[in-house]
Design an enzyme around this catalytic site. Structure first.
Site, PDB file in Angstrom:
ATOM      1  N   HIS A   1       0.855  -1.190   0.000  1.00 57.58           N
ATOM      2  CA  HIS A   1       0.000   0.000   0.000  1.00 57.58           C
ATOM      3  C   HIS A   1       0.888   1.237   0.000  1.00 57.58           C
ATOM      4  O   HIS A   1       1.733   1.409   0.876  1.00 57.58           O
ATOM      5  CB  HIS A   1      -0.926  -0.012   1.206  1.00 57.58           C
ATOM      6  CG  HIS A   1      -1.941  -1.115   1.165  1.00 57.58           C
ATOM      7  ND1 HIS A   1      -2.289  -1.868   2.271  1.00 57.58           N
ATOM      8  CD2 HIS A   1      -2.670  -1.602   0.124  1.00 57.58           C
ATOM      9  CE1 HIS A   1      -3.211  -2.758   1.914  1.00 57.58           C
ATOM     10  NE2 HIS A   1      -3.449  -2.630   0.625  1.00 57.58           N
ATOM     11  N   ALA A   2       0.695   2.091  -0.984  1.00 51.07           N
ATOM     12  CA  ALA A   2       1.642   3.157  -1.289  1.00 51.07           C
ATOM     13  C   ALA A   2       1.907   4.100  -0.123  1.00 51.07           C
ATOM     14  O   ALA A   2       3.043   4.524   0.100  1.00 51.07           O
ATOM     15  CB  ALA A   2       1.134   3.953  -2.498  1.00 51.07           C
ATOM     16  N   ARG A   3       0.874   4.435   0.643  1.00 53.75           N
ATOM     17  CA  ARG A   3       1.022   5.468   1.678  1.00 53.75           C
ATOM     18  C   ARG A   3       1.726   4.982   2.933  1.00 53.75           C
ATOM     19  O   ARG A   3       2.057   5.790   3.805  1.00 53.75           O
ATOM     20  CB  ARG A   3      -0.351   6.012   2.046  1.00 53.75           C
ATOM     21  CG  ARG A   3      -1.333   4.984   2.614  1.00 53.75           C
ATOM     22  CD  ARG A   3      -2.725   5.576   2.674  1.00 53.75           C
ATOM     23  NE  ARG A   3      -3.729   4.656   3.178  1.00 53.75           N
ATOM     24  CZ  ARG A   3      -5.036   4.946   3.230  1.00 53.75           C
ATOM     25  NH1 ARG A   3      -5.449   6.126   2.806  1.00 53.75           N
ATOM     26  NH2 ARG A   3      -5.901   4.078   3.691  1.00 53.75           N
ATOM     27  N   GLU A   4       1.972   3.677   3.027  1.00 50.98           N
ATOM     28  CA  GLU A   4       2.583   3.105   4.238  1.00 50.98           C
ATOM     29  C   GLU A   4       4.108   3.132   4.125  1.00 50.98           C
ATOM     30  O   GLU A   4       4.762   2.111   3.961  1.00 50.98           O
ATOM     31  CB  GLU A   4       2.025   1.688   4.445  1.00 50.98           C
ATOM     32  CG  GLU A   4       0.515   1.689   4.652  1.00 50.98           C
ATOM     33  CD  GLU A   4      -0.124   0.313   4.532  1.00 50.98           C
ATOM     34  OE1 GLU A   4       0.599  -0.700   4.483  1.00 50.98           O
ATOM     35  OE2 GLU A   4      -1.374   0.229   4.477  1.00 50.98           O
TER      36      GLU A   4
ATOM     37  N   ARG B   1      -3.318   4.701  -1.832  1.00 46.93           N
ATOM     38  CA  ARG B   1      -3.174   3.340  -1.312  1.00 46.93           C
ATOM     39  C   ARG B   1      -2.963   2.304  -2.415  1.00 46.93           C
ATOM     40  O   ARG B   1      -2.140   1.408  -2.288  1.00 46.93           O
ATOM     41  CB  ARG B   1      -4.438   2.991  -0.514  1.00 46.93           C
ATOM     42  CG  ARG B   1      -4.589   1.534  -0.083  1.00 46.93           C
ATOM     43  CD  ARG B   1      -5.929   1.340   0.619  1.00 46.93           C
ATOM     44  NE  ARG B   1      -6.283  -0.052   0.820  1.00 46.93           N
ATOM     45  CZ  ARG B   1      -6.025  -0.753   1.914  1.00 46.93           C
ATOM     46  NH1 ARG B   1      -5.366  -0.188   2.912  1.00 46.93           N
ATOM     47  NH2 ARG B   1      -6.406  -2.015   2.020  1.00 46.93           N
TER      48      ARG B   1
ATOM     49  N   ASN C   1      -3.667  -5.804  -2.050  1.00 43.97           N
ATOM     50  CA  ASN C   1      -3.847  -6.833  -1.026  1.00 43.97           C
ATOM     51  C   ASN C   1      -5.283  -7.370  -1.016  1.00 43.97           C
ATOM     52  O   ASN C   1      -5.729  -7.949  -0.027  1.00 43.97           O
ATOM     53  CB  ASN C   1      -3.482  -6.301   0.360  1.00 43.97           C
ATOM     54  CG  ASN C   1      -3.107  -7.422   1.320  1.00 43.97           C
ATOM     55  OD1 ASN C   1      -2.577  -8.458   0.914  1.00 43.97           O
ATOM     56  ND2 ASN C   1      -3.394  -7.236   2.601  1.00 43.97           N
ATOM     57  N   ARG C   2      -6.012  -7.184  -2.122  1.00 43.64           N
ATOM     58  CA  ARG C   2      -7.323  -7.795  -2.326  1.00 43.64           C
ATOM     59  C   ARG C   2      -7.401  -8.461  -3.697  1.00 43.64           C
ATOM     60  O   ARG C   2      -8.463  -8.880  -4.120  1.00 43.64           O
ATOM     61  CB  ARG C   2      -8.443  -6.737  -2.225  1.00 43.64           C
ATOM     62  CG  ARG C   2      -8.509  -5.976  -0.922  1.00 43.64           C
ATOM     63  CD  ARG C   2      -8.983  -6.837   0.234  1.00 43.64           C
ATOM     64  NE  ARG C   2      -9.156  -6.047   1.451  1.00 43.64           N
ATOM     65  CZ  ARG C   2      -8.185  -5.703   2.276  1.00 43.64           C
ATOM     66  NH1 ARG C   2      -6.928  -6.079   2.021  1.00 43.64           N
ATOM     67  NH2 ARG C   2      -8.427  -5.007   3.372  1.00 43.64           N
TER      68      ARG C   2
ATOM     69  N   HIS D   1       3.140  -3.929   6.642  1.00 48.18           N
ATOM     70  CA  HIS D   1       2.131  -2.891   6.447  1.00 48.18           C
ATOM     71  C   HIS D   1       2.163  -1.915   7.627  1.00 48.18           C
ATOM     72  O   HIS D   1       2.955  -2.053   8.546  1.00 48.18           O
ATOM     73  CB  HIS D   1       0.736  -3.526   6.350  1.00 48.18           C
ATOM     74  CG  HIS D   1       0.538  -4.371   5.136  1.00 48.18           C
ATOM     75  ND1 HIS D   1      -0.086  -3.919   3.992  1.00 48.18           N
ATOM     76  CD2 HIS D   1       0.884  -5.664   4.877  1.00 48.18           C
ATOM     77  CE1 HIS D   1      -0.122  -4.887   3.088  1.00 48.18           C
ATOM     78  NE2 HIS D   1       0.465  -5.951   3.599  1.00 48.18           N
ATOM     79  N   ALA D   2       1.258  -0.935   7.601  1.00 44.08           N
ATOM     80  CA  ALA D   2       1.058  -0.017   8.728  1.00 44.08           C
ATOM     81  C   ALA D   2      -0.348   0.564   8.577  1.00 44.08           C
ATOM     82  O   ALA D   2      -0.878   0.645   7.464  1.00 44.08           O
ATOM     83  CB  ALA D   2       2.108   1.105   8.681  1.00 44.08           C
ATOM     84  N   TYR D   3      -0.993   0.907   9.653  1.00 43.04           N
ATOM     85  CA  TYR D   3      -0.492   0.968  11.009  1.00 43.04           C
ATOM     86  C   TYR D   3      -1.478   0.256  11.925  1.00 43.04           C
ATOM     87  O   TYR D   3      -2.647   0.135  11.587  1.00 43.04           O
ATOM     88  CB  TYR D   3      -0.331   2.424  11.465  1.00 43.04           C
ATOM     89  CG  TYR D   3      -1.632   3.219  11.450  1.00 43.04           C
ATOM     90  CD1 TYR D   3      -2.423   3.333  12.592  1.00 43.04           C
ATOM     91  CD2 TYR D   3      -2.081   3.839  10.285  1.00 43.04           C
ATOM     92  CE1 TYR D   3      -3.604   4.047  12.570  1.00 43.04           C
ATOM     93  CE2 TYR D   3      -3.268   4.546  10.250  1.00 43.04           C
ATOM     94  CZ  TYR D   3      -4.029   4.654  11.392  1.00 43.04           C
ATOM     95  OH  TYR D   3      -5.218   5.350  11.350  1.00 43.04           O
TER      96      TYR D   3
ATOM     97  N   TYR E   1      -9.721  -7.597  10.978  1.00 42.31           N
ATOM     98  CA  TYR E   1     -11.041  -7.722  10.355  1.00 42.31           C
ATOM     99  C   TYR E   1     -10.968  -8.756   9.236  1.00 42.31           C
ATOM    100  O   TYR E   1      -9.886  -9.157   8.813  1.00 42.31           O
ATOM    101  CB  TYR E   1     -11.550  -6.374   9.812  1.00 42.31           C
ATOM    102  CG  TYR E   1     -10.525  -5.562   9.050  1.00 42.31           C
ATOM    103  CD1 TYR E   1     -10.011  -5.992   7.824  1.00 42.31           C
ATOM    104  CD2 TYR E   1     -10.079  -4.338   9.556  1.00 42.31           C
ATOM    105  CE1 TYR E   1      -9.078  -5.239   7.131  1.00 42.31           C
ATOM    106  CE2 TYR E   1      -9.139  -3.573   8.864  1.00 42.31           C
ATOM    107  CZ  TYR E   1      -8.658  -4.030   7.660  1.00 42.31           C
ATOM    108  OH  TYR E   1      -7.727  -3.289   6.972  1.00 42.31           O
TER     109      TYR E   1
ATOM    110  N   GLU F   1       1.546  -5.157  10.979  1.00 45.28           N
ATOM    111  CA  GLU F   1       1.055  -3.781  10.943  1.00 45.28           C
ATOM    112  C   GLU F   1       1.940  -3.010  11.919  1.00 45.28           C
ATOM    113  O   GLU F   1       1.812  -3.151  13.136  1.00 45.28           O
ATOM    114  CB  GLU F   1      -0.418  -3.699  11.361  1.00 45.28           C
ATOM    115  CG  GLU F   1      -1.390  -4.401  10.429  1.00 45.28           C
ATOM    116  CD  GLU F   1      -1.679  -3.616   9.160  1.00 45.28           C
ATOM    117  OE1 GLU F   1      -1.263  -2.431   9.085  1.00 45.28           O
ATOM    118  OE2 GLU F   1      -2.312  -4.177   8.253  1.00 45.28           O
TER     119      GLU F   1
END
Length: 452
Positions: free
Chosen positions: A197-200, A255, A272-273, A325-327, A377, A399
């Site tokens: 995910h780009a923003r992490e 993301r 990631n989906r 990943h984060a967060y 989740y 995470e």
């Protein structure tokens, strides 16, 4: 364009007001991202019952917001926090509506632009340096990371091999570093990817940190030397290269990937989906404009397809899959797509317990751990579940820090401690591969595992 936001307040209609912020000391173009986040805020909202959950979903459905945690409104639950990035012209309206509905909230970040500026400073002052002077305690652009990879490959030929496993949607090479002492004998392997995910941004920072620590401590750290001698590590510092660049140049909180959609102007797929395991079921969206969009078909994204192809090819060797990943400060393992117990639960749960214990030993930071579906989740089409279903017995998703105070804007000052503690956890997982573990179904102990 901003959506009008209104809710009844004391019998009248409240209209969201545009908040105009300016700074006379600096022209707008001196800011990162053209000052687009000035006045934006991050709310932490905690609905306390099902009625408040329904109202909150309705409120957030009326405006365009960026959900940070959870990443889809469908995953909002009572007594669970919701972190949401709200545009400046909607903040006052949302605040008024939450107060009217008596839904508990606080503003975590009052001016998102200022936090972005604080996280990275001004990039123009950054200097590219040789590998020996490379600064591992700042965030780096894709160009800098790839230059570093070439330099690492050049300066450590006996332990490092660099190769590309394919190209991204926009045609960029997908580079991987292989770490391990060259031997002719069969070696187990560990795959680690970052930046799905780009923003992490802390993800790619950790992948670089791992390589640095592994190489620099090889001579004096007996544990690391044993790992490098007896295992191969495949490290992919930036999985989602196109999205990562976009998060540096245009949208800090992007993301997804950057693939185009034939029917919608919205771009990108949640990488990631997009994996072929219960694809596009619960926890994934079929709408191209959603952050959890599963894509038009499994492995539609060239980045996902390239990694899946590589892991299939090496499935007999790869014994651990680790995705950073984060967060949230969690260590997750399968299943993510269903509430069920994996066959080798004892071994995986023990590895996770040992890993978070090792992580805690560095600075006392606590991580929750357990099956992703119950600890975080339910989500379908994840890389972790795919890896496990394809024969990789130890599949984990970290995470990393924090739990929401900084969110995706973890300051550079926290790169060192975050990576140092995570390094201990990953070393512990890797060391476990060199020992035998008795597999078998677990006997549930509610006192030890209250979250299950």
């Amino acid at each position: 364009m901003a959506v009008d936001f209104r809710c009844a307040v004391h019998g009248s209609v409240f209209w969201g007001c545009v908040v105009i912020l300016s700074n006379v000391l600096c022209p707008i173009d001196a800011y990162l991202y053209n000052n687009r986040y000035a006045g934006d805020q991050v709310f932490r909202i905690t609905p306390s019952n099902e009625g408040e959950v329904r109202e909150l979903k309705k409120l957030l459905g009326n405006i365009k917001v960026d959900l940070w945690q959870p990443n889809s409104a469908s995953l909002i639950r009572h007594n669970a926090t919701v972190d949401v990035h709200v545009r400046r012209n909607n903040t006052r309206g949302l605040r008024a509506c939450l107060q009217k509905e008596h839904i508990d909230f606080k503003v975590f970040i009052s001016n998102l632009q200022k936090e972005i500026e604080k996280q990275t400073g001004y990039r123009s002052s950054r200097k590219r340096r040789s590998e020996s002077q490379y600064d591992y305690e700042v965030y780096h652009s894709l160009e800098e990371i790839q230059s570093w990879m070439f330099e690492i490959n050049r300066t450590h030929p006996h332990l490092v091999d660099m190769f590309s496993i394919g190209r991204s949607y926009e045609g960029r090479p997908l580079y991987v570093l292989q770490l391990g002492k060259r031997t002719r004998s069969y070696k187990k392997a560990v795959w680690i990817d970052c930046g799905v995910h780009a923003r992490e941004w802390i993800g790619p920072a950790f992948c670089q940190w791992f390589v640095k620590e592994a190489l620099h401590s090889y001579q004096h750290d007996s544990v690391m030397r044993r790992l490098i001698n007896q295992l191969n590590f495949y490290i992919m510092p930036v999985f989602n290269v196109d999205g990562y660049i976009f998060s540096w140049t245009t949208d800090r909180f992007w993301r997804k990937t950057r693939s185009k959609n034939a029917k919608y102007h919205c771009r990108g797929v949640d990488a990631n989906r997009n994996w072929k395991v219960k694809w596009c079921e619960e926890g994934a969206s079929s709408h191209p404009c959603d952050d959890t969009y599963c894509g038009p078909f499994p492995e539609s994204e060239p980045e996902v397809k390239a990694v899946a192809k590589f892991l299939r090819k090496h499935k007999k060797r790869v014994k651990a899959y680790v995705s950073i990943h984060a967060y949230a400060q969690m260590l997750l393992y399968p299943y993510s797509y269903k509430y069920a117990t994996i066959p080798n639960f004892n071994c995986v749960e023990s590895a996770a317990h040992n890993a978070v214990t090792a992580l805690y030993s560095a600075y006392g930071v606590r991580y929750r751990y357990g099956p992703a579906s119950t600890t975080l989740y339910v989500s379908s089409g994840s890389s972790m579940d795919w890896a496990y279903r394809n024969g990789i017995p130890y599949a984990f998703a970290f995470e990393l820090r924090d739990t929401g105070y900084f969110g995706f804007l973890l300051p550079e000052a926290l790169i060192n401690p975050t990576c140092t503690e995570t390094m201990r956890a990953v070393k512990t997982i890797s060391s476990g591969l060199l020992k035998k573990c008795e597999t078998g179904m677990y006997q549930l102990d509610r006192e030890r595992y209250p979250y299950l």
